[in-house]
Each structure stands twice: as structure tokens, then as C-alpha cells.
Design a protein around this motif. Structure first.
Motif, PDB file in Angstrom:
ATOM      1  N   LEU A 176       0.825  -1.202   0.000  1.00 23.51           N
ATOM      2  CA  LEU A 176       0.000   0.000   0.000  1.00 23.51           C
ATOM      3  C   LEU A 176       0.857   1.249   0.000  1.00 23.51           C
ATOM      4  O   LEU A 176       0.581   2.217  -0.722  1.00 23.51           O
ATOM      5  N   GLY A 177       1.940   1.230   0.808  1.00 26.00           N
ATOM      6  CA  GLY A 177       2.825   2.385   0.848  1.00 26.00           C
ATOM      7  C   GLY A 177       3.500   2.645  -0.487  1.00 26.00           C
ATOM      8  O   GLY A 177       3.644   3.779  -0.925  1.00 26.00           O
ATOM      9  N   ARG A 178       3.923   1.562  -1.150  1.00 25.21           N
ATOM     10  CA  ARG A 178       4.542   1.726  -2.463  1.00 25.21           C
ATOM     11  C   ARG A 178       3.539   2.274  -3.484  1.00 25.21           C
ATOM     12  O   ARG A 178       3.882   3.107  -4.335  1.00 25.21           O
ATOM     13  N   TRP A 179       2.312   1.782  -3.394  1.00 31.53           N
ATOM     14  CA  TRP A 179       1.300   2.265  -4.332  1.00 31.53           C
ATOM     15  C   TRP A 179       1.010   3.743  -4.101  1.00 31.53           C
ATOM     16  O   TRP A 179       0.912   4.521  -5.060  1.00 31.53           O
ATOM     17  N   TYR A 189       6.814  15.013  -4.181  1.00 32.80           N
ATOM     18  CA  TYR A 189       6.187  14.712  -2.899  1.00 32.80           C
ATOM     19  C   TYR A 189       6.364  13.251  -2.488  1.00 32.80           C
ATOM     20  O   TYR A 189       5.806  12.833  -1.474  1.00 32.80           O
ATOM     21  N   ARG A 190       7.081  12.463  -3.267  1.00 32.85           N
ATOM     22  CA  ARG A 190       7.216  11.045  -2.942  1.00 32.85           C
ATOM     23  C   ARG A 190       8.052  10.799  -1.690  1.00 32.85           C
ATOM     24  O   ARG A 190       7.975   9.737  -1.104  1.00 32.85           O
ATOM     25  N   CYS A 191       8.856  11.774  -1.297  1.00 35.90           N
ATOM     26  CA  CYS A 191       9.662  11.612  -0.092  1.00 35.90           C
ATOM     27  C   CYS A 191       8.870  11.949   1.167  1.00 35.90           C
ATOM     28  O   CYS A 191       9.402  11.847   2.278  1.00 35.90           O
ATOM     29  N   VAL A 192       7.588  12.342   1.022  1.00 34.14           N
ATOM     30  CA  VAL A 192       6.773  12.648   2.198  1.00 34.14           C
ATOM     31  C   VAL A 192       6.530  11.394   3.025  1.00 34.14           C
ATOM     32  O   VAL A 192       6.636  11.408   4.261  1.00 34.14           O
ATOM     33  N   LEU A 193       6.232  10.271   2.355  1.00 34.90           N
ATOM     34  CA  LEU A 193       5.899   9.046   3.077  1.00 34.90           C
ATOM     35  C   LEU A 193       7.064   8.502   3.899  1.00 34.90           C
ATOM     36  O   LEU A 193       6.862   8.085   5.036  1.00 34.90           O
ATOM     37  N   ALA A 218      18.509  19.362   6.721  1.00 35.40           N
ATOM     38  CA  ALA A 218      18.684  20.390   5.688  1.00 35.40           C
ATOM     39  C   ALA A 218      19.546  19.896   4.535  1.00 35.40           C
ATOM     40  O   ALA A 218      19.433  20.388   3.410  1.00 35.40           O
ATOM     41  N   GLY A 219      20.403  18.915   4.795  1.00 29.41           N
ATOM     42  CA  GLY A 219      21.267  18.384   3.746  1.00 29.41           C
ATOM     43  C   GLY A 219      20.627  17.315   2.886  1.00 29.41           C
ATOM     44  O   GLY A 219      21.214  16.898   1.883  1.00 29.41           O
ATOM     45  N   LEU A 220      19.431  16.855   3.253  1.00 23.25           N
ATOM     46  CA  LEU A 220      18.755  15.838   2.460  1.00 23.25           C
ATOM     47  C   LEU A 220      18.179  16.452   1.180  1.00 23.25           C
ATOM     48  O   LEU A 220      17.711  17.593   1.196  1.00 23.25           O
ATOM     49  N   PRO A 221      18.185  15.699   0.083  1.00 21.35           N
ATOM     50  CA  PRO A 221      17.620  16.230  -1.181  1.00 21.35           C
ATOM     51  C   PRO A 221      16.101  16.152  -1.195  1.00 21.35           C
ATOM     52  O   PRO A 221      15.494  15.477  -2.023  1.00 21.35           O
ATOM     53  N   ILE A 232       5.436  18.848   5.078  1.00 25.45           N
ATOM     54  CA  ILE A 232       4.265  17.974   5.091  1.00 25.45           C
ATOM     55  C   ILE A 232       4.594  16.649   5.769  1.00 25.45           C
ATOM     56  O   ILE A 232       3.808  16.126   6.574  1.00 25.45           O
ATOM     57  N   GLY A 233       5.760  16.084   5.465  1.00 21.71           N
ATOM     58  CA  GLY A 233       6.141  14.824   6.098  1.00 21.71           C
ATOM     59  C   GLY A 233       6.321  14.941   7.596  1.00 21.71           C
ATOM     60  O   GLY A 233       5.956  14.032   8.351  1.00 21.71           O
ATOM     61  N   GLN A 234       6.872  16.061   8.059  1.00 20.42           N
ATOM     62  CA  GLN A 234       7.077  16.257   9.492  1.00 20.42           C
ATOM     63  C   GLN A 234       5.759  16.436  10.230  1.00 20.42           C
ATOM     64  O   GLN A 234       5.612  16.005  11.370  1.00 20.42           O
TER      65      GLN A 234
END
Length: 562
Positions: free
Chosen positions: A315-318, A327-331, A406-409, A417-419
Motif C-alpha cells: 500500500l505504501g509503495r502504491w 512529494y514522494r519523499c513525504v511518506l 537540511a542536507g537531504l535532497p 508535510i512529512g514532518q
């Protein structure tokens, strides 16, 4: 290094001098930050808050009837015990009980670098830690003096007595934390049961007193006033006064009517209790330091977390595949917060159950529109005041990892949003559960139900986004103390109150506009839809501000100093 030894007076003078130099450096750094145009608004609000507090204390509060000295003395001493009991309940459910290393002395990285390896006793390091609370105790004393000066004859004795009480309370709070830190896992579980039973007994006692003193059918405000009076009676009760023995001298000193030989005795007793409590704290700290440390726990936890990350669900991959690329790095960010939530699930549940019960408490009085509105008010206040400190699963937990984040791409908007995703979802779940229960009992009507079900979730987003925006603009460590933190707390509280009143005012004003200009046939759906849309737009503003503050953050200069 002996665990429970004491150094010479010169060592403590040097530690005090070191702390004074640190305070001076922090004050100069704060002045530079205050002079920044970026923080001009916050500085103005802080000054207005302090001026307003003093003006209200010297004018409005001075018009009330003075409290009797004997009653004020019981309230002052009993309130310290009630706060200590509250801290005990909070600490017993938040102390780490998973077998990892006990943290008895909390030092910053800089203090640990300079002091941990120094040839001084451990009690000296503990004393250095307590020195940091002196400034905060002074500020709290002065703020209480503004409120209580009208009730005493000698303001100088009030200041001296309140400072002694607050200083002793700070040491007692640490005694509680150290006592819990040396408990075994089974003993801690038993302590949680006993402490919870005591807290439940106190709550039931307050409820019974309120029900006995308030006639049936009284307005909800009468019950609130009765609850405050019941808490005052609890603070004056014999049981609490016995526990408040260490604070009796300071409380009596604060309400001094005439100078006498008794005053000298009270001053001596007030000055003697903190050193005695400090000795007890040093003994407990020595026991905590001598406990064997459990090796391998961090490695085990890390490996478990790694395996959880590797077992990403279908489900998470979907869901990730359905999101835009930016926005894919939000999860993954939200998954990291969710793992922390799972590790502290019991604490979080307890933190949310209490505001849920408080919000539903008006239903015990009666059912109807008034009770429904008080339930909504309880949910709103809980969302505003209780949810942010209970659900710190956002930027506030990562203050020491700002440079890494801050160093993450990751785009700033996706990071924000993720936080915020997990704490906001938890708060919305709390809102929905309470409102569903209340709506089933009260049955306020579909329009009221839809209105608040649509307005309160965006309000949760607004609260957490604003909280994180303020934190990112003025970051601080979790246990930071001092005058800056006191001012910050008051300003944030004032800002929350003004924002809440402003949003409610806008909602009422919009209802008036709709009633005047919208045809009656479409009045209700128009008001509901526009209110929900407006709430969503309002929630988007602080999200944008949080994103901008995070984008502009310079971790080298904006991160809090050690």
C-alpha cells in the motif's frame, strides 16, 4: 570520581562564574537576534505581552477582594504539591522503561565537553545543572508577585518566599525524575499503576465536590467556577498540607503581616530546605550513575528500525507511486515519525485520553446545544493547547538534526508535510472520536455536525504549522530554561489566544454576512461550504510560512547554541 562527594566552595564559585559567562554570551546573542529586522514582529509582541501583563496585574487584579493570609498561605504551599503530583504523573508515563541507559544528569554537548571529564565531583555537575533554573525561578517569582502583590503587606517577603518555594519545587521535580530513573522495569510498572490510582482518586474527589456544591441544571460556567474552588479546597486539605511541609515556611514568609522573631525562623527554614533537597538529589543521582548500563539496546533498536523501513508495505509503495515526484519523499519522512509514535504509543494514548475526557465532561451535566458547544470548545482548546506538547513528532523533535535534515535532497514543502503529517492525523483522530461520541449523545443536528467536522481538522493543521513555524524561527532545546523561554511561552500563549478569538470572530461575522445577503433556500449549504473552504485556505497560510522559514533557515547561525 566519587559519586556522592562535594567539592570545595571555590569549585562552586568557578561553576557559577562559568554559568555567568554563558548567560552573558546568550544575552548578547539574543540581543543580536532581537535587533534583526526578521524578528522585529516577535520582539514587539514580547514587549507588548509583558507590558500588558504588568498593567493588568497592577490595575484589574488589584481591584479584587484581598485573600486572607492564612488561606493564601495554604494555597501557596498546596499548589506546589499539586504541581509536583502533576509532574509525577507526567514523568511516570514518559520515563524510558525499555531497559536502555538511565540519563540522570542532562547536560548540553558543550557542558559535557567541559565538565564531564573535569576532576570535580558529580554533585558539582548536578549543581551546575540546577544553576540554570535560577533565572527561570526569578522570572516566575516576579510574574507571581505582579498577581499577588495586592494580597500581601510586604512585597519583599512575598518575593523571597515565592522564590524559595519555586527553587525547592525545581529540585523536587528533579528528585522525582531521578527516583523514577533508578526503578526497575517491574517497579516502574507498579509505580505507574499506583500513581494513576492516586490521580484518579483526586479527580473523582474534585468531581464529587463539584457535583455536591453545584445545583442541578446550573450553567456550565458555574461548574467551571466550582471546579476551581474545588481545586483550591484540595490544596488546603489536610492531606495535601502534610505533603506541603517543606513549603510551609516559604508560604508563611510570603504572607508575612508583621516582622517578628518568627520571620527570622521562617527565612532560615526557607533557605535550609533547598540544600537538604539537594543532598537527597545527589544521593539519588549517585545511585542512578552507579547502575549498570544495558549494552546493545541502541544497536538492537537501530536494527529493528532498519528492518521496519525495509518492509515497506505494498500500500505504501502504491501511494508513493501515485504522488507527484516532488512529494514522494513525504511518506518516508512520515514513516520515520510513525515509528517514533509506535515506540511511545502508551504515552501518546494517555496524553490524548485526558483531553478527551475533559472535552466530554460537559455531557455529564446535561445534554443539549449548550453542552455541545462546550464540547466543541473543549476540543478546540485541547487542539490548541494540549495536542502540540503531547505530539512533538515534528521539527521540535529534530532540533539536533537540523543540519542532517537540511542536507537531504528533499524539497522544503515535502519536508514540512512529512514532518507534520503524523501529529496532525493523530489530532484529527482525537477530534473525530470526541465529536462522534458527543454528536451521538447530544444530536445537535446535521448542520452543526457538518460545520465542526469540516472546520476543526483544518484548525489542527493551522495549529501545528504555526507551532513549527515559530519553533523554526526561534529554535530551542527541549529542556531549555531562562527568561527567554518564559517570555517565549507567554508570547506564544497570547498569540494562540488572539488567533483563536480572531478565527471564531471571523466565523461569526461570516455567519452574519451569509444570513443577511444569502437567500434562505441556500443559506445553510452556502455557509457550510464557504466556512470549510475558508478554514482550508487559512490552514494553507501557516503551512506556507513554515515552508518558507525552513527554506531560509541557516543551521550554522539559527540553530540554538549549547
Amino acid at each position: 570520581m566519587n559519586a556522592i562527594g562535594w567539592d570545595s566552595p571555590s569549585t562552586y564559585r568557578n561553576l557559577a562564574d562559568l554559568h555567568a559567562r554563558q548567560v552573558r554570551s546568550r544575552v548578547l546573542r539574543s540581543i543580536e537576534r532581537i535587533r534583526s529586522p526578521q524578528r522585529a514582529l516577535a520582539t514587539t509582541l514580547a514587549v507588548l505581552c509583558l507590558v500588558g501583563y504588568v498593567v493588568v496585574g497592577l490595575t484589574v487584579l488589584s481591584q479584587r477582594t484581598p485573600i486572607e493570609p492564612a488561606q493564601l498561605q495554604r494555597w501557596l504551599s498546596g499548589s506546589m504539591v499539586i504541581y509536583a503530583l502533576y509532574h509525577l504523573v507526567r514523568s511516570v508515563w514518559t520515563v524510558n522503561a525499555h531497559g536502555d541507559e538511565h540519563t540522570s544528569v542532562e547536560l548540553s554537548d558543550a557542558a559535557r565537553l567541559w565538565l564531564a571529564g573535569a576532576p570535580i565531583q558529580r554533585s558539582s555537575i548536578l549543581s551546575y545543572e540546577l544553576i540554570g533554573s535560577v533565572t527561570q525561578a526569578i522570572v516566575k517569582t516576579l510574574m507571581l508577585a505582579v498577581i499577588l502583590f495586592h494580597d500581601v503587606r510586604h512585597i519583599e517577603m512575598l518575593v523571597l518566599g515565592m522564590f524559595g518555594s519555586i527553587a525547592l519545587l525545581e529540585i523536587v521535580r528533579r528528585i522525582i525524575d531521578h527516583s523514577l530513573a533508578i526503578l526497575s522495569h517491574s517497579a516502574l510498572k507498579m509505580c505507574r499503576v499506583l500513581v494513576s490510582l492516586v490521580a484518579l482518586t483526586i479527580a473523582v474527589t474534585v468531581v464529587v465536590r463539584v457535583s455536591e456544591s453545584t445545583p442541578n441544571g446550573s450553567p456550565t460556567g458555574a461548574y467551571l467556577l466550582a471546579a476551581l474552588q474545588s481545586l483550591g479546597s484540595l490544596a488546603s486539605s489536610s492531606f495535601v498540607q502534610v505533603l506541603a511541609t517543606p513549603w510551609h515556611a516559604a508560604a508563611s514568609l510570603a504572607v508575612t503581616v508583621d516582622y517578628s522573631a518568627t520571620t527570622c525562623i521562617q527565612i532560615t527554614a526557607t533557605a535550609a530546605w533547598p540544600p537538604l533537597a539537594m543532598m537527597v538529589l545527589a544521593v539519588l543521582d549517585g545511585k542512578a550513575a552507579s547502575q549498570p548500563r544495558v549494552a546493545g539496546t541502541a544497536t538492537k533498536t537501530s536494527s529493528v528500525t532498519t528492518r521496519r523501513w525495509q518492509r515497506q508495505s505494498e500500500l505504501g509503495r502504491w501511494l508513493e507511486s501515485q504522488l507527484p515526484e516532488s512529494y514522494r519523499c513525504v511518506l518516508p519522512i512520515a514513516e520515520r515519525q510513525f515509528q517514533t509514535l509506535r515506540e511511545h504509543a502508551v504515552v501518546v494514548m494517555v496524553s490524548l485520553v485526558i483531553p478527551s475526557l475533559l472535552s466530554l465532561s460537559p455531557l455529564l451535566i446535561n445534554t443539549g446545544t449548550e453542552q455541545w458547544l462546550f464540547v466543541i470548545g473543549g476540543v478546540t482548546l485541547s487542539t490548541l493547547l494540549l495536542a502540540p506538547p503531547a505530539l512533538r513528532l515534528d521539527f521540535r523533535r529534530d532540533v539536533r538534526r537540523f543540519t542532517l535534515l537540511a542536507g537531504l535532497p528533499i524539497p522544503p514543502r515535502a519536508m514540512v508535510i512529512g514532518q507534520l503529517l503524523i501529529p496532525v492525523m493523530m489530532t484529527i483522530a482525537f477530534q473525530m472520536i470526541v465529536m462522534v461520541i458527543a454528536s451521538l449523545i447530544v444530536q445537535p443536528g446535521w448542520n452543526q455536525t457538518l460545520l465542526w467536522f469540516g472546520v476543526l481538522p483544518p484548525f489542527a493543521v493551522t495549529v501545528f504549522a504555526a507551532e513549527n513555524a515559530i519553533f523554526l524561527a526561534f529554535p530551542h532545546h527541549e529542556r531549555a530554561q531562562g527568561i527567554a523561554m518564559v517570555i517565549r511561552t507567554k508570547v506564544v500563549f497570547l498569540g494562540k489566544a488572539i488567533s483563536l478569538l480572531g478565527l471564531l470572530g471571523l466565523l461569526v461575522a461570516w455567519a452574519v454576512v451569509c444570513r443577511r445577503y444569502v437567500p434562505s433556500a441556500v443559506l445553510t449549504p452556502t455557509f457550510l461550504l464557504t466556512s470549510m473552504l475558508g478554514s482550508t485556505l487559512v490552514a494553507a497560510a501557516p503551512l506556507r510560512v513554515t515552508e518558507r522559514v525552513w527554506r531560509r533557515m541557516d543551521c550554522a547561525s539559527d540553530a540554538p547554541c549549547e
